[in-house]
Design a protein around this motif. Structure first.
Motif, PDB file in Angstrom:
ATOM      1  N   LEU A  77     -27.265 -32.149   0.177  1.00  0.00           N
ATOM      2  CA  LEU A  77     -26.657 -31.187   1.103  1.00  0.00           C
ATOM      3  C   LEU A  77     -26.597 -31.767   2.513  1.00  0.00           C
ATOM      4  CD1 LEU A  77     -25.577 -28.245   1.480  1.00  0.00           C
ATOM      5  CD2 LEU A  77     -27.902 -27.604   2.079  1.00  0.00           C
ATOM      6  N   VAL A  78     -27.726 -32.350   2.938  1.00  0.00           N
ATOM      7  CA  VAL A  78     -27.782 -32.940   4.281  1.00  0.00           C
ATOM      8  C   VAL A  78     -26.778 -34.096   4.383  1.00  0.00           C
ATOM      9  CG1 VAL A  78     -29.228 -34.251   5.890  1.00  0.00           C
ATOM     10  CG2 VAL A  78     -30.150 -32.232   4.729  1.00  0.00           C
ATOM     11  N   ASN A 246     -21.883 -45.149  -4.438  1.00  0.00           N
ATOM     12  CA  ASN A 246     -22.400 -44.473  -5.625  1.00  0.00           C
ATOM     13  C   ASN A 246     -23.739 -43.772  -5.347  1.00  0.00           C
ATOM     14  OD1 ASN A 246     -22.384 -43.522  -8.203  1.00  0.00           O
ATOM     15  ND2 ASN A 246     -22.884 -45.469  -9.182  1.00  0.00           N
ATOM     16  N   GLY A 247     -23.903 -43.298  -4.126  1.00  0.00           N
ATOM     17  CA  GLY A 247     -25.123 -42.572  -3.779  1.00  0.00           C
ATOM     18  C   GLY A 247     -26.282 -43.463  -3.363  1.00  0.00           C
ATOM     19  N   ASN A 248     -26.129 -44.779  -3.538  1.00  0.00           N
ATOM     20  CA  ASN A 248     -27.225 -45.707  -3.228  1.00  0.00           C
ATOM     21  C   ASN A 248     -27.376 -45.928  -1.727  1.00  0.00           C
ATOM     22  OD1 ASN A 248     -27.975 -46.172  -5.903  1.00  0.00           O
ATOM     23  ND2 ASN A 248     -26.183 -47.495  -6.164  1.00  0.00           N
ATOM     24  N   PRO A 249     -28.437 -46.448  -1.229  1.00  0.00           N
ATOM     25  CA  PRO A 249     -29.688 -46.699  -1.954  1.00  0.00           C
ATOM     26  C   PRO A 249     -30.523 -45.427  -2.156  1.00  0.00           C
ATOM     27  CG  PRO A 249     -29.846 -47.380   0.335  1.00  0.00           C
ATOM     28  CD  PRO A 249     -28.447 -46.922   0.136  1.00  0.00           C
ATOM     29  N   TYR A 250     -31.125 -45.330  -3.287  1.00  0.00           N
ATOM     30  CA  TYR A 250     -32.031 -44.221  -3.662  1.00  0.00           C
ATOM     31  C   TYR A 250     -31.465 -42.842  -3.326  1.00  0.00           C
ATOM     32  CZ  TYR A 250     -35.134 -48.213  -3.689  1.00  0.00           C
ATOM     33  OH  TYR A 250     -35.664 -49.445  -3.916  1.00  0.00           O
ATOM     34  N   TYR A 259     -23.601 -35.316  -6.679  1.00  0.00           N
ATOM     35  CA  TYR A 259     -24.793 -34.739  -7.316  1.00  0.00           C
ATOM     36  C   TYR A 259     -24.398 -33.928  -8.547  1.00  0.00           C
ATOM     37  CZ  TYR A 259     -29.283 -32.222  -7.561  1.00  0.00           C
ATOM     38  OH  TYR A 259     -30.483 -31.697  -7.962  1.00  0.00           O
ATOM     39  N   VAL A 260     -23.388 -33.068  -8.369  1.00  0.00           N
ATOM     40  CA  VAL A 260     -22.892 -32.265  -9.494  1.00  0.00           C
ATOM     41  C   VAL A 260     -22.428 -33.176 -10.611  1.00  0.00           C
ATOM     42  CG1 VAL A 260     -21.100 -30.638 -10.239  1.00  0.00           C
ATOM     43  CG2 VAL A 260     -22.182 -30.341  -8.016  1.00  0.00           C
ATOM     44  N   PHE A 261     -21.632 -34.180 -10.255  1.00  0.00           N
ATOM     45  CA  PHE A 261     -21.089 -35.107 -11.254  1.00  0.00           C
ATOM     46  C   PHE A 261     -22.218 -35.829 -12.004  1.00  0.00           C
ATOM     47  CE2 PHE A 261     -19.790 -39.349 -12.547  1.00  0.00           C
ATOM     48  CZ  PHE A 261     -18.612 -39.104 -13.239  1.00  0.00           C
ATOM     49  N   TYR A 278     -27.604 -26.712 -14.976  1.00  0.00           N
ATOM     50  CA  TYR A 278     -28.197 -27.070 -13.692  1.00  0.00           C
ATOM     51  C   TYR A 278     -27.120 -27.582 -12.733  1.00  0.00           C
ATOM     52  CZ  TYR A 278     -31.324 -29.423 -10.400  1.00  0.00           C
ATOM     53  OH  TYR A 278     -31.975 -29.827  -9.271  1.00  0.00           O
ATOM     54  N   ALA A 279     -26.243 -28.456 -13.254  1.00  0.00           N
ATOM     55  CA  ALA A 279     -25.156 -28.993 -12.428  1.00  0.00           C
ATOM     56  C   ALA A 279     -24.227 -27.872 -11.964  1.00  0.00           C
ATOM     57  CB  ALA A 279     -24.362 -30.043 -13.202  1.00  0.00           C
TER      58      ALA A 279
END
Lengths: 313, 276
Positions: A77-78, A246-250, A259-261, A278-279
């Motif tokens: 979200l942040v 792709n959301g990296n790092p960590y 996140y949903v995907f 949950y998604a």
């Protein structure tokens, strides 16, 4: 006479019926492919469900409870907010400067520049992500260039540190959308009456005076539109984020839609099973958040418009 | 506004050209990279290839199945564009030319759809297409693609049809045209500028679409589109960067050509839509 009005209302009613028939196809598409999925994402969000087995395990608000206790969700979200605010602030401001320059009467090559700056807008975002990933890779062109000219003595890890990766995401996102904001601004600038500029010039007003006293105040209504469009597109950053970092790092650059995907379809990233329920809960939160933001904007724009009208009176 | 000083103008041109170069550098880099050998691609920082070869294009087109993806993308794009233009023209005509109860509500819904994020609906959309048994055909992707927010187009058609003079319609009715024929043979042909704008914008969006085709082709890789097919170059241990550059060039070229040929309509269309 009565007969004539009767006929008129008959043709009028006839037209209305045809109007409904004309709207029908769009309405069906909306009901089946937009409204029904929205309702279903609420339904799914109350189930523990992997997407394959029948929908039987009703768990109430448990998905939401888990979501709210998950740091990764709040992180997403942040990240979404940072990306949205970053691209909006950078993009809206920079595109205004560009538009003002490219709107000047005696600038040559305006069409050429507009085309150049607009190209990233039409290019496929997913492909841009892939290209950028390589250009800013450890052995990428940027690092090789910096090392060749001696600015950096060792390669910069653009995408391996969370702060830098986030910054790169915002920069590339801004680069991608600057052209469209520029066009929005240009359309606003072109609606400023030219005689205003002429009389300002006769009064001896310079470039900056004209800018601050005539141009910018008249752009207020379009500013609201541009901010809103920029915010909405900032909320939907899936293509770029998925292919670039792709959301990296960590997970530090993971946005809400990624996140949903990841939970719904990217089984490999989150464990062996997909978690559709949950998604869906995360998807619902994304929807509500977008609604909240656009609602706030709607109120602000209504307020400014009312104020502008009052000032005009 | 006028920029008077000559020196300032030269400085501005210098900056604009410099930024312009940075702006399109990634595309130049991509096209040049697509002619490099893989070693040259990874090792050399020089964007210009040592020698030009077309191997990467054959590899992308044949081995990575970009020929198939190209066909998929064309079919998906053409079908979606046709559906969207028809739907939006019909809705826009009804909203722009007829007064009927509930018009304001429908306009409100049209605007509201714009704010629905795709991430919100993608899971149920996937399930729906799956239940309809359409995950094994391009038709499912076309349906899902046609469902997006068409706020811009509907509003463009609405305001355009609203400005057409009443006499045109009356003349058509005098000639014996009903509501439907008036629309198709008189009014719709007049809306060519809006149709052009819609076609170009929807073409570019659909061609570039990523989320929906990614999700709907998870179990059917042969149905992938060009944007999704880029993943084929990422191997378990290494990535075929030069092949990927060739694939990216193949995917981007049609959009860029369409844009450059039609850029006047496209930019004017976007600008016109904002002014509404």
């Amino acid at each position: 006479m009565a007969d004539k009005t009767g006929n008129l209302s008959k043709t009028k009613r006839n037209r209305q019926i045809w109007a409904y028939i004309f709207i029908l196809p769009q309405a069906i598409v909306f009901l089946v492919l937009s409204l029904y999925p929205i309702i279903m994402s609420y339904v799914y969000s109350f189930y523990s469900w992997d997407g394959a087995s029948p929908l039987t395990n009703f768990i109430g608000f448990e998905n939401y409870v888990e979501l709210f206790q998950t740091t990764r969700f709040w992180g997403a979200l942040v990240t979404t907010i940072i990306y949205m605010v970053g691209t909006t602030a950078l993009g809206v401001g920079a595109s205004l400067i560009l538009a003002i320059i490219l709107n000047a009467n005696n600038m040559k090559g305006k069409a050429f520049y507009r085309t150049i700056y607009f190209i990233p807008v039409v290019a496929t975002t997913a492909i841009i992500g892939v290209i950028m990933k390589n250009i800013f890779g450890i052995d990428g062109s940027v690092n090789q260039f910096l090392q060749t000219i001696g600015i950096a003595d060792k390669p910069v890890s653009w995408l391996n540190s969370s702060t830098l990766a986030m910054l790169m995401l915002i920069l590339v996102g801004t680069w991608k959308n600057l052209g469209i904001n520029m066009i929005y601004w240009l359309s606003g600038l072109q609606s400023v009456p030219t005689d205003l500029y002429e009389s300002a010039q006769l009064d001896g007003a310079g470039f900056w005076q004209t800018l601050f006293h005539i141009t910018l105040p008249l752009l207020k209504p379009i500013l609201v539109v541009i901010l809103l469009l920029s915010v909405v597109s900032g909320m939907n950053a899936f293509d770029l984020v998925k292919t670039f970092t792709n959301g990296n790092p960590y997970h530090t650059t993971e946005t809400l839609d990624l996140y949903v995907f990841n939970y719904a379809f990217g089984g490999g990233l989150t464990g062996s099973t997909t978690r559709m329920g949950y998604a869906s809960a995360a998807g619902v939160m994304l929807g509500m958040f977008t609604l909240l933001i656009s609602g706030i904007f709607g109120l602000i724009s209504m307020y400014t418009q009312r104020k502008l009208k009052k000032e005009a009176n | 506004m006028i920029i008077t000083s000559k020196i300032v103008k030269y400085i501005i041109h210098f900056i604009l050209i410099l930024i312009g170069f940075i702006w399109i550098f990634p595309f130049i880099w991509m096209v040049l990279g697509s002619f490099k050998s893989n070693t040259d691609f990874i090792v050399s920082g020089n964007p210009i290839p040592e020698e030009f070869n077309w191997d990467n294009y054959t590899r992308a087109w044949v081995d990575a199945n970009f020929s198939g993806y190209f066909v998929n993308t064309v079919i998906m794009t053409v079908a979606t564009v046709a559906i969207v233009v028809l739907l939006c023209a019909l809705t826009g005509y009804a909203l722009g030319r007829v007064d009927f109860p509930g018009k304001k509500v429908i306009l409100g819904i049209v605007v509201g759809i714009m704010f629905i994020p795709k991430g919100y609906t993608i899971i149920p959309l996937y399930e729906l297409v799956d239940q309809l048994g359409l995950t094994n055909s391009l038709f499912g992707i076309i349906l899902a693609e046609s469902s997006g927010a068409h706020t811009l187009f509907v509003l463009l058609f609405t305001s355009y049809f609203a400005t057409l003079p009443k006499e045109m319609e009356e003349a058509a009715i005098m000639d014996g045209c009903g509501f439907v024929r008036t629309f198709f043979s008189v009014m719709l042909p007049l809306a060519k500028p809006i149709i052009a704008t819609t076609v170009i914008m929807q073409f570019i969006w659909t061609w570039s679409s990523f989320l929906v085709p990614t999700v709907l082709t998870i179990s059917k890789p042969e149905l992938r589109t060009l944007a999704v097919g880029m993943q084929n170059f990422v191997g378990q241990h290494s990535t075929d960067w030069a092949g990927m550059a060739a694939g990216a060039t193949i995917s981007l070229l049609p959009v860029l050509i369409v844009f450059i040929l039609m850029q006047r309509y496209f930019i004017e269309g976007v600008a016109g839509a904002v002014k509404q």
